[in-house]
Design a protein around this motif. Structure first.
Motif, PDB file in Angstrom:
ATOM      1  N   SER A  38      -2.386   7.878   5.530  1.00 52.35           N
ATOM      2  CA  SER A  38      -1.299   7.712   6.495  1.00 52.35           C
ATOM      3  C   SER A  38      -1.003   6.222   6.624  1.00 52.35           C
ATOM      4  CB  SER A  38      -1.718   8.295   7.844  1.00 52.35           C
ATOM      5  OG  SER A  38      -0.731   8.081   8.802  1.00 52.35           O
ATOM      6  N   TYR A  39       0.252   5.855   6.444  1.00 57.62           N
ATOM      7  CA  TYR A  39       0.679   4.459   6.497  1.00 57.62           C
ATOM      8  C   TYR A  39       1.713   4.338   7.601  1.00 57.62           C
ATOM      9  CZ  TYR A  39       2.657   0.046   4.664  1.00 57.62           C
ATOM     10  OH  TYR A  39       3.105  -1.237   4.508  1.00 57.62           O
ATOM     11  N   PRO A  46       6.762   0.752   3.478  1.00 55.82           N
ATOM     12  CA  PRO A  46       6.151   0.053   2.349  1.00 55.82           C
ATOM     13  C   PRO A  46       7.225  -0.507   1.414  1.00 55.82           C
ATOM     14  CG  PRO A  46       5.352   2.331   2.519  1.00 55.82           C
ATOM     15  CD  PRO A  46       6.433   2.159   3.510  1.00 55.82           C
ATOM     16  N   GLU A  50       4.559  -2.307  -3.181  1.00 54.92           N
ATOM     17  CA  GLU A  50       3.458  -1.554  -2.567  1.00 54.92           C
ATOM     18  C   GLU A  50       3.500  -0.084  -3.001  1.00 54.92           C
ATOM     19  OE1 GLU A  50       2.428  -3.420   1.741  1.00 54.92           O
ATOM     20  OE2 GLU A  50       4.488  -2.686   1.489  1.00 54.92           O
ATOM     21  N   ARG A  73       5.763   6.963  10.076  1.00 61.88           N
ATOM     22  CA  ARG A  73       4.471   7.227   9.459  1.00 61.88           C
ATOM     23  C   ARG A  73       4.741   7.859   8.102  1.00 61.88           C
ATOM     24  NH1 ARG A  73      -0.249  11.132  11.580  1.00 61.88           N
ATOM     25  NH2 ARG A  73       1.450  12.584  11.357  1.00 61.88           N
TER      26      ARG A  73
END
Length: 80
Positions: A38-39, A46, A50, A73
């Protein structure tokens, strides 16, 4: 007599098809083990470099959850 033999052959073929499908499904379940990442990002998410790096590492973007506070997210997954 002949129709009885044909019925038995059809029954055996049907059972073989069902057994083969069950075996393949159980193998698929074993092979489908995933890990998730999860980013969270409050800006644009991103960057392309990335994302390319994560893709090279086997990560695949599967969902984006945009929250009410403009915090997004990004959900990634890859096979274990």
């Amino acid at each position: 007599m002949r129709s009885r033999i044909i019925s038995i052959v059809i029954l055996i073929a049907a059972l073989a098809i069902v057994a083969l499908g069950w075996t393949q499904n159980s193998r698929s379940a074993e092979a489908s083990k995933w890990e998730y990442l999860s980013y969270q990002a409050s800006s644009s998410g991103p960057s392309d470099p990335e994302m390319n790096k994560m893709g090279a590492e086997g990560w695949e973007l599967v969902a984006v959850d945009v929250g009410e506070s403009r915090v997004s997210r990004y959900i990634f997954k890859r096979k274990k």
